[in-house]
Design a protein around this motif. Structure first.
Motif, mmCIF file in Angstrom:
data_model
loop_
_atom_site.group_PDB
_atom_site.id
_atom_site.type_symbol
_atom_site.label_atom_id
_atom_site.label_comp_id
_atom_site.label_asym_id
_atom_site.label_seq_id
_atom_site.Cartn_x
_atom_site.Cartn_y
_atom_site.Cartn_z
ATOM 1 N N UNK A 57 0.811 -1.217 0.000
ATOM 2 C CA UNK A 57 0.000 0.000 0.000
ATOM 3 C C UNK A 57 0.847 1.271 0.000
ATOM 4 N N UNK A 58 2.106 1.137 0.416
ATOM 5 C CA UNK A 58 3.020 2.280 0.447
ATOM 6 C C UNK A 58 3.668 2.522 -0.912
ATOM 7 N N UNK A 59 3.374 1.638 -1.863
ATOM 8 C CA UNK A 59 3.976 1.740 -3.191
ATOM 9 C C UNK A 59 5.126 0.759 -3.339
ATOM 10 N N UNK A 60 5.431 0.432 -4.542
ATOM 11 C CA UNK A 60 6.532 -0.481 -4.815
ATOM 12 C C UNK A 60 6.145 -1.928 -4.551
ATOM 13 N N UNK A 61 7.153 -2.789 -4.618
ATOM 14 C CA UNK A 61 6.891 -4.214 -4.489
ATOM 15 C C UNK A 61 6.843 -4.696 -3.045
ATOM 16 N N UNK A 62 7.229 -3.892 -2.086
ATOM 17 C CA UNK A 62 7.225 -4.322 -0.687
ATOM 18 C C UNK A 62 8.408 -5.198 -0.355
ATOM 19 N N UNK A 63 8.461 -5.624 0.896
ATOM 20 C CA UNK A 63 9.608 -6.400 1.383
ATOM 21 C C UNK A 63 9.534 -7.877 1.042
ATOM 22 N N UNK A 64 8.322 -8.385 0.813
ATOM 23 C CA UNK A 64 8.157 -9.827 0.665
ATOM 24 C C UNK A 64 7.673 -10.216 -0.719
ATOM 25 N N UNK A 65 8.088 -11.415 -1.131
ATOM 26 C CA UNK A 65 7.775 -11.966 -2.446
ATOM 27 C C UNK A 65 6.644 -12.992 -2.378
ATOM 28 N N UNK A 66 6.672 -13.815 -1.336
ATOM 29 C CA UNK A 66 5.734 -14.922 -1.270
ATOM 30 C C UNK A 66 5.432 -15.252 0.186
ATOM 31 N N UNK A 67 4.217 -15.738 0.440
ATOM 32 C CA UNK A 67 3.817 -16.187 1.771
ATOM 33 C C UNK A 67 3.152 -17.550 1.629
#
Length: 104
Positions: free
Chosen positions: A47-57
């Motif tokens: 929600x902050x923009x970009x891809x975020x810290x994580x790829x998969x859960x």
């Protein structure tokens, strides 16, 4: 229900990661005794923009802490853990959780 949650940071080679995760690691993990359901989510952004810290859960559901512990100690659980450390040990964070109805 209780669950084991695996959060994966972005791998350098996403194609190679996906190949191993979905064709090798996932099938090994799916055989763990007591595992009721396994839900894999590809993280698509923040929600902050970009891809975020994580790829998969990956969320792995069990009826109880006891059944989860027994599954992890089984040969299939040990094989999953060994494979995980071999291909994503530096990318993964593991945690336990319990689902609630949100009221407390």
């Amino acid at each position: 229900m209780v669950k084991l949650i695996a959060l994966y940071k972005h791998p350098e080679d996403k194609e190679a990661f996906d190949e191993h995760y979905f064709n090798t690691h996932g099938p090994i993990t799916a055989k763990i005794p007591g595992l009721k359901k396994m839900v894999v989510t590809k993280i698509t952004g923040s929600p902050m923009g970009g891809e975020g810290d994580y790829y998969l859960m990956c969320e792995m559901y069990y009826d109880s802490h006891e059944s989860m512990k027994a599954g992890m100690k089984s040969p299939e659980g040990k094989a999953s853990g060994k494979d995980l450390m071999g291909f994503a040990g530096d990318l993964v964070t593991l945690m336990f959780g319990e689902e609630t109805d949100g009221s407390a």
